[in-house]
Design an enzyme around this catalytic site. Structure first.
Site, PDB file in Angstrom:
ATOM      1  N   MET A   1      -0.171  -2.778  -4.032  1.00 22.72           N
ATOM      2  CA  MET A   1       0.678  -3.788  -4.636  1.00 22.72           C
ATOM      3  C   MET A   1       0.545  -5.083  -3.831  1.00 22.72           C
ATOM      4  O   MET A   1       0.276  -5.066  -2.636  1.00 22.72           O
ATOM      5  CB  MET A   1       2.123  -3.305  -4.658  1.00 22.72           C
ATOM      6  CG  MET A   1       2.333  -2.010  -5.446  1.00 22.72           C
ATOM      7  SD  MET A   1       1.775  -2.103  -7.143  1.00 22.72           S
ATOM      8  CE  MET A   1       2.878  -3.336  -7.822  1.00 22.72           C
TER       9      MET A   1
ATOM     10  N   ASP B   1       3.372   1.550  -1.188  1.00 26.48           N
ATOM     11  CA  ASP B   1       2.775   0.628  -2.166  1.00 26.48           C
ATOM     12  C   ASP B   1       1.263   0.770  -2.313  1.00 26.48           C
ATOM     13  O   ASP B   1       0.597  -0.157  -2.733  1.00 26.48           O
ATOM     14  CB  ASP B   1       3.145  -0.818  -1.818  1.00 26.48           C
ATOM     15  CG  ASP B   1       2.379  -1.322  -0.607  1.00 26.48           C
ATOM     16  OD1 ASP B   1       1.973  -0.492   0.218  1.00 26.48           O
ATOM     17  OD2 ASP B   1       2.203  -2.549  -0.491  1.00 26.48           O
ATOM     18  N   GLU B   2       0.736   1.944  -1.979  1.00 27.54           N
ATOM     19  CA  GLU B   2      -0.702   2.155  -2.116  1.00 27.54           C
ATOM     20  C   GLU B   2      -0.979   3.571  -2.570  1.00 27.54           C
ATOM     21  O   GLU B   2      -0.201   4.482  -2.283  1.00 27.54           O
ATOM     22  CB  GLU B   2      -1.423   1.978  -0.773  1.00 27.54           C
ATOM     23  CG  GLU B   2      -1.531   0.564  -0.303  1.00 27.54           C
ATOM     24  CD  GLU B   2      -2.461   0.465   0.915  1.00 27.54           C
ATOM     25  OE1 GLU B   2      -2.434  -0.581   1.563  1.00 27.54           O
ATOM     26  OE2 GLU B   2      -3.184   1.429   1.207  1.00 27.54           O
TER      27      GLU B   2
END
Length: 334
Positions: A1, A97-98
DNA sequence: TCTGGGGTCCTGCCGCAC
DNA sequence: TCTGGTGCGGCAGGACCC
């Protein structure tokens, strides 16, 4: 993100969009804490992750500072991971976020899948992401970073010399500030120059495991599979005092509280642990640990606290204490 | 004067068992 | 009884990741 925490905040409060925004700590840049995420507008002032909030404030006093709201980011993260799993169940979570997806078995062009993922995430969350497509995780990770924000980058084996080798060594996963400095001393600044080194030399300099890793990584080699399921190995709690503490009572009370939280976490998640480690960081930032391994795993606050205090007693508390923490390792399912 | 919190993995060292 | 090699668990510290 892309600038995940900042993007979530901007999404729920559009007034923040387009402004320098810094997420970190308590949100008060005069107090102790570091930057978790800076919006792209804030990065223009030189603000970046892991920078002290007070430094960020000096660089850009008119930036907006907000506290970290993990609950909200986790909720949004969950929605994103749901979208990803819909496209491909072989997913490796990498933090909040990954993620890696192994789409090699899907009968559709990778680029088309990536574009659909970007659209669906935008629909579901209003956020943009950057995707890297490559033959392995190492290269996909580098690729995902090449055209942020809102990027889509494809790297093939044939691109390694032309597109990976000119990059600074720091772009390699696993090369941090220390290794970067070490390599610089050796006159190595790019991945390509690193790739020219014989394996012997790297092993001699960095040890067997890491030396081999650097040798392969610099050549774009990474055979590691996606880890789709894993069990936690430790759970911990630590806190940096707003002001360094010399009062033993305060330190002891804080350790007892952290211990309760760790025991609670274990019970909630259904684990017991065997090794209790207490961590103390002194005012000069020197950090030490003391550990105790129990004969029988536990998740009770009482037993954890007793072990933690045994560890605490082994410290010479001559200097003021900046941080105290406790970790339970050797976790096993109840 | 500044440097969070939650993790993983690796290395070197030590004591112990065999 | 002494010495040495080896393997392993425990411990402390360090580097790195998000």
């Amino acid at each position: 993100m892309d600038a995940f925490f900042a993007a979530v905040e901007q999404r729920r409060n559009p007034d923040l969009t387009g402004k320098p925004l810094v997420i970190g700590g308590s949100g008060d840049p005069t107090r102790r804490g570091v930057v978790s995420t800076a919006s792209y507008e804030a990065r223009k002032f030189g603000i970046h992750s892991a920078m002290p909030l007070r430094t960020a404030y000096k660089l850009c006093p008119h930036a907006i500072f907000l506290p970290v709201d993990y609950q909200e980011y986790s909720r949004v993260s969950g929605k994103i991971k749901d979208v990803l799993r819909e496209f491909c169940p072989i997913m490796q979570d990498v933090g909040i976020d990954e993620a890696f997806l192994d789409i090699s078995h899907i009968d559709k062009p990778a680029e088309a899948i990536a574009n659909e993922i970007k659209i669906k995430i935008k629909q579901e969350t209003g956020l943009t992401c950057s995707i890297g497509i490559a033959p392995n995780k190492l290269l996909a990770k580098i690729a995902s970073d090449m055209q942020k924000p809102d990027g889509l980058t494809i790297i093939t084996k044939n691109d390694i010399e032309r597109r990976i080798w000119p990059l600074p060594v720091r772009k390699l996963w696993g090369v941090g500030p220390k290794t970067e400095a070490h390599l610089k001393e050796m006159g190595i600044e790019t991945i390509g120059v690193l790739a020219a080194l014989p394996m012997d030399r790297l092993i001699e300099r960095f040890g067997n495991s890491y030396g081999r890793y650097l040798y392969e990584a610099s050549r774009g080699i990474d055979e590691s599979p996606l880890v789709t399921h894993w069990e936690p190995k430790s759970t911990s709690r630590e806190i940096t005092f707003e002001h360094d503490v010399s009062n033993w009572q305060v330190i002891a009370r804080t350790l007892a509280e952290l211990t309760r939280e760790v025991a609670n976490d274990m019970k909630q998640a259904g684990y017991k642990g065997r090794t209790v480690t207490v961590k103390v960081r002194f005012s000069d930032f020197e950090t030490h640990t003391r550990a105790k391994t129990l004969t029988v795993p536990t998740n009770t606050a009482d037993e954890t606290r007793t072990a933690a205090f045994d560890c605490l007693k082994r410290f010479e508390l001559k200097k003021k204490v900046r941080l105290i923490g406790v970790k339970m390792g050797g976790l096993e399912k109840v």
